[in-house]
Design a protein around this motif. Sequence first.
Motif: not given
Length: 129
Positions: A92-108
């Motif tokens: 789980x690279x930093x870029x992948x972590x950012x992509x997952x966190x961004x998707x989670x953020x945009x959910x709300x």
Amino acid sequence: NFKNIINVFATTNDVVSDEERKRQLSFDSSNFVNEAKANSVFKTDGSMDLQFGGAVASGCGNWVNQQSQPTAPSCVYLIRAEERYGNGDHIFTVAEQKAAATASYLTGRSINNFTDTPRRLRLGIEVSF
């Protein structure tokens, strides 16, 4: 304005806030680091090794959260997030972590959370002879 905006960020008076987004992504990043360190899967480049010697999700039995409480579902969630937002190699690279966190953020925080049913206007024409 063709959108019925019902909420805005108080600091920006808009439906986006770069500062709030950066703050939330920073919070998520530090949580990833802390949890990875608590489980000895943190790598020096900031990535998380979730391979568990090839066991992958089966290796989540001893996973703990930042407070050292057992949380195996969190481990499985991280593996699935890496598979969804990464390349599926279970690193789980930093870029992948950012992509997952961004998707989670945009959910709300996506535009649909700031708007309501569009406004409607009816125009009529009467023709009589």
